[in-house]
Enzyme design. Structure first.
Site, PDB file in Angstrom:
ATOM      1  N   ASP A  49       1.155  -0.874   0.163  1.00  0.00           N
ATOM      2  CA  ASP A  49      -0.314   0.011  -0.012  1.00  0.00           C
ATOM      3  C   ASP A  49       0.620   1.368  -0.046  1.00  0.00           C
ATOM      4  O   ASP A  49       1.950   1.362   0.469  1.00  0.00           O
ATOM      5  CB  ASP A  49      -0.577  -0.056   1.730  1.00  0.00           C
ATOM      6  CG  ASP A  49      -2.099   1.066   1.416  1.00  0.00           C
ATOM      7  OD1 ASP A  49      -2.303   1.649  -0.065  1.00  0.00           O
ATOM      8  OD2 ASP A  49      -3.025   0.853   1.959  1.00  0.00           O
ATOM      9  N   ASP A  50       0.978   2.143  -0.513  1.00  0.00           N
ATOM     10  CA  ASP A  50       1.364   3.458  -1.345  1.00  0.00           C
ATOM     11  C   ASP A  50       2.611   3.308  -1.131  1.00  0.00           C
ATOM     12  O   ASP A  50       3.963   5.023  -0.772  1.00  0.00           O
ATOM     13  CB  ASP A  50       1.103   4.511   0.197  1.00  0.00           C
ATOM     14  CG  ASP A  50      -0.351   4.729  -0.141  1.00  0.00           C
ATOM     15  OD1 ASP A  50      -1.304   4.601  -0.724  1.00  0.00           O
ATOM     16  OD2 ASP A  50      -1.054   5.939   0.850  1.00  0.00           O
TER      17      ASP A  50
ATOM     18  N   CYS B  13      -6.024   4.609  -3.809  1.00  0.00           N
ATOM     19  CA  CYS B  13      -6.600   2.984  -3.260  1.00  0.00           C
ATOM     20  C   CYS B  13      -7.103   2.351  -4.263  1.00  0.00           C
ATOM     21  O   CYS B  13      -7.140   1.710  -5.548  1.00  0.00           O
ATOM     22  CB  CYS B  13      -6.527   2.699  -1.469  1.00  0.00           C
ATOM     23  SG  CYS B  13      -5.768   2.981  -0.612  1.00  0.00           S
TER      24      CYS B  13
ATOM     25  N   HIS C 184      -9.742  -2.940  -1.435  1.00  0.00           N
ATOM     26  CA  HIS C 184      -9.533  -1.284  -0.682  1.00  0.00           C
ATOM     27  C   HIS C 184     -11.169  -1.479  -0.182  1.00  0.00           C
ATOM     28  O   HIS C 184     -11.795  -2.293  -0.138  1.00  0.00           O
ATOM     29  CB  HIS C 184      -9.403  -0.395  -1.302  1.00  0.00           C
ATOM     30  CG  HIS C 184      -9.940   1.210  -0.112  1.00  0.00           C
ATOM     31  ND1 HIS C 184      -8.416   1.381   0.032  1.00  0.00           N
ATOM     32  CD2 HIS C 184     -11.107   1.894  -0.081  1.00  0.00           C
ATOM     33  CE1 HIS C 184      -8.881   1.843   0.977  1.00  0.00           C
ATOM     34  NE2 HIS C 184     -10.368   2.085   1.031  1.00  0.00           N
TER      35      HIS C 184
ATOM     36  N   ASP D  99      -0.420   0.045  -5.172  1.00  0.00           N
ATOM     37  CA  ASP D  99      -0.933   0.845  -5.694  1.00  0.00           C
ATOM     38  C   ASP D  99      -1.089   2.127  -6.518  1.00  0.00           C
ATOM     39  O   ASP D  99      -1.631   2.175  -6.820  1.00  0.00           O
ATOM     40  CB  ASP D  99      -2.562   0.198  -5.480  1.00  0.00           C
ATOM     41  CG  ASP D  99      -2.082   0.679  -3.840  1.00  0.00           C
ATOM     42  OD1 ASP D  99      -0.884   1.544  -3.080  1.00  0.00           O
ATOM     43  OD2 ASP D  99      -3.847   1.472  -2.389  1.00  0.00           O
ATOM     44  N   HIS D 100      -0.223   2.890  -6.417  1.00  0.00           N
ATOM     45  CA  HIS D 100      -0.205   3.716  -7.081  1.00  0.00           C
ATOM     46  C   HIS D 100       1.901   4.599  -6.551  1.00  0.00           C
ATOM     47  O   HIS D 100       2.260   4.435  -5.172  1.00  0.00           O
ATOM     48  CB  HIS D 100      -0.809   5.160  -6.624  1.00  0.00           C
ATOM     49  CG  HIS D 100      -1.274   4.896  -5.561  1.00  0.00           C
ATOM     50  ND1 HIS D 100      -0.708   5.687  -4.184  1.00  0.00           N
ATOM     51  CD2 HIS D 100      -2.490   4.804  -5.334  1.00  0.00           C
ATOM     52  CE1 HIS D 100      -1.733   5.253  -2.960  1.00  0.00           C
ATOM     53  NE2 HIS D 100      -2.423   4.329  -2.966  1.00  0.00           N
TER      54      HIS D 100
HETATM   55 CA   LIG Z   1      -2.592   3.191  -1.485  1.00  0.00          CA
END
Ligand SMILES: [Ca+2]
Length: 498
Positions: free
Chosen positions: A42-43, A81, A135, A329-330
């Site tokens: 995540d992130d 997300c 998510h 995810d980004h």
């Molecule tokens: Ca994320």
């Protein structure tokens, strides 16, 4: 009577034969199938050792990259997300899903879509998930159709937590430490690491891998760090010295569109000690440094846990028969432009890490070829020999795994909504920004969501010298030709998406 009995017996015999044949056929079909370990972080920014950021300690991810292909130019479809993950898991762009927010569950807009784990499950795989893959939260839910058994997420009560003395602030056991009722944005934890969510996720994933080793499996493992709050055990925190941490330039790009950024991050603002700087618009150096420090520490912790998963595959003797995909995810703005978090179409937010290590393909290669996270689904279909469902909007990256200079796409596209929420549909906003890169130029067009012909602004950034947006070239006459070329590429892509 006798004849009837004989016929019944024959019937039962035939049913048995068929079911035996059926089982055999299924075994034959799945024999030789590669396992898949699908790791979502995540992130996670592509700021890792193997991405050229040697100051970030990620030896396990670096080792994975040395056995796989690292995509230098991989982009998410929307830098937040849920829309990004929905896109990866369904193989559809946000426009096709008709979802741009966190709370809409994709089964409400595309009820019959076959997700990646569901497709693999339909083709003889056991599909399981531990941690954050879809998510969840708000009205969003896990997707039971995707998995062979219910996925384990971090809202499931944690078992076997070691007792930590209450009131001792240096030994908070929670991943969400608070002060005066407010969440801390970063925290160096002295609590046992085994108490932390990501460590529990890794533990359960290791247990599941032991159970699944003899099956073709799709094991999805989703780590929560380095999402805010940046909480990491002291041993990872101590890998970095504050004086070595560089705080990025705070300058806005020249001529930046008013729609480009949400200047002040609502995501960060809710944490302790942040909102008091809102009027200035910038965080002071020491606070910025602590945030960056916490982010790197959280990345190193996840790296260690990823190492545990891969070691497990080796110990079980299945590493050589397992495809490993690692993706974030980004991207994230970690103080660049004086800003924090994601939520934009800029290069730093849309670019995400992507590493694919597949048996039979030589490793240690970096590819400059454009990729979208949307391409993961078709790539895994091809690698697993399960065929490609018709609905997929991405492209298989297998040709790039064979030859890292091969290009499967001319552009990569992302999008991000802006403006007020629509009165008649509060899950949508009045402006949509579409952004494409051709590998050098990033062109973004901001337009009315309901009347796409109403263009509000255009941006063009040249990234041949780095990922930071310096100047919006769309405002300069000498770039008209490039703007027109990029706009045509965007229009072609949008027309193709319909
Ligand atoms: Ca994320």
């Amino acid at each position: 009577m006798k004849t009837q009995l004989a016929s019944t017996t024959l019937h039962i015999f035939l049913i048995c034969m068929c079911s035996v044949t059926g089982t055999k056929a299924q075994q034959t079909d799945t024999a030789g199938r590669k396992n898949i370990l699908f790791i979502a972080v995540d992130d996670l920014r592509p700021e890792l050792g193997c991405y050229g950021a040697g100051y970030v300690k990620t030896p396990n991810i670096d080792k994975l990259a040395s056995k796989g292909v690292l995509f230098e130019n991989a982009y998410c479809q929307q830098a937040i997300c849920a829309p990004s993950r929905n896109s990866v898991m369904t193989g559809l762009r946000p426009d096709a899903l008709n979802i741009y927010d966190l709370s809409t569950f994709f089964r409400t807009t595309v009820p019959d879509v076959v997700t990646l784990p569901q497709h693999l499950k339909n083709n003889g795989y056991i599909s399981e998930a531990v941690g954050k893959i879809y998510h969840e939260g708000h009205n969003n839910r896990d997707d039971i159709l995707s998995w062979s058994r219910p996925s384990w997420d971090y809202k499931t009560p944690l078992k076997n937590l070691k007792k930590v003395k209450r009131g001792d602030t240096t030994d908070l056991q929670s991943d969400f430490p608070k002060i005066n009722g407010e969440l801390l944005p970063f925290y160096k934890s002295n609590a046992p690491e085994t108490n932390m969510t990501d460590a529990v996720i890794a533990d359960i994933a290791v247990e599941r891998l032991h159970q699944l080793k003899d099956r073709p499996f799709f094991m999805a493992v989703g780590f929560k760090n380095p999402h805010l709050p940046f909480v990491a055990p002291a041993k990872y925190w101590n890998m970095y010295k504050p004086e070595d941490i560089r705080i990025p330039e705070r300058n806005d790009p020249d001529g930046v569109s008013r729609y480009a950024f949400a200047r002040w991050s609502g995501e960060l603002n809710k944490y302790h000690g942040i909102s008091q700087y809102k009027t200035e618009g910038y965080l002071p150096d020491d606070l910025s440094r602590n945030l960056i420090h916490g982010y790197y520490a959280a990345v190193s912790q996840v790296d260690d846990l990823i190492g545990q998963l891969i070691t497990t595959l080796e110990e079980l003797g299945v590493r050589d028969n397992t495809i490993i995909v690692l993706w974030g995810d980004h991207g994230w703005k970690l103080g660049e432009y004086g800003m924090w978090a994601k939520h934009s179409n800029c290069e730093l937010d849309t670019r995400a890490p992507l590493i694919i290590s597949a048996p039979g393909f030589s490793g240690g290669k970096k590819s400059e070829s454009l990729a979208e996270l949307l391409d993961i689904y078709p790539t895994l279909c091809e690698l697993s020999g399960t065929g490609l469902p018709d609905h997929l909007q991405g492209k298989s990256l297998v040709p790039v795994l064979k030859d890292p200079t091969f290009k499967v796409r001319e552009t990569a596209m992302s999008q991000y909504p802006r403006g007020k929420y629509l009165k008649d549909d509060p899950t949508k906003r009045e402006i949509m920004g579409y952004s494409i890169t051709d590998g050098r130029y990033r062109f973004t067009r901001w337009q009315s969501y309901k009347n796409p012909d109403r263009v509000l602004d255009r941006e063009l950034y040249d990234h041949h010298k780095g990922r930071i947006d310096l100047s919006n070239l769309a405002r300069l006459k000498e770039y008209d030709t490039i703007v027109r070329r990029m706009e045509k590429l965007l229009n072609d892509q949008l027309a193709h998406n319909r």
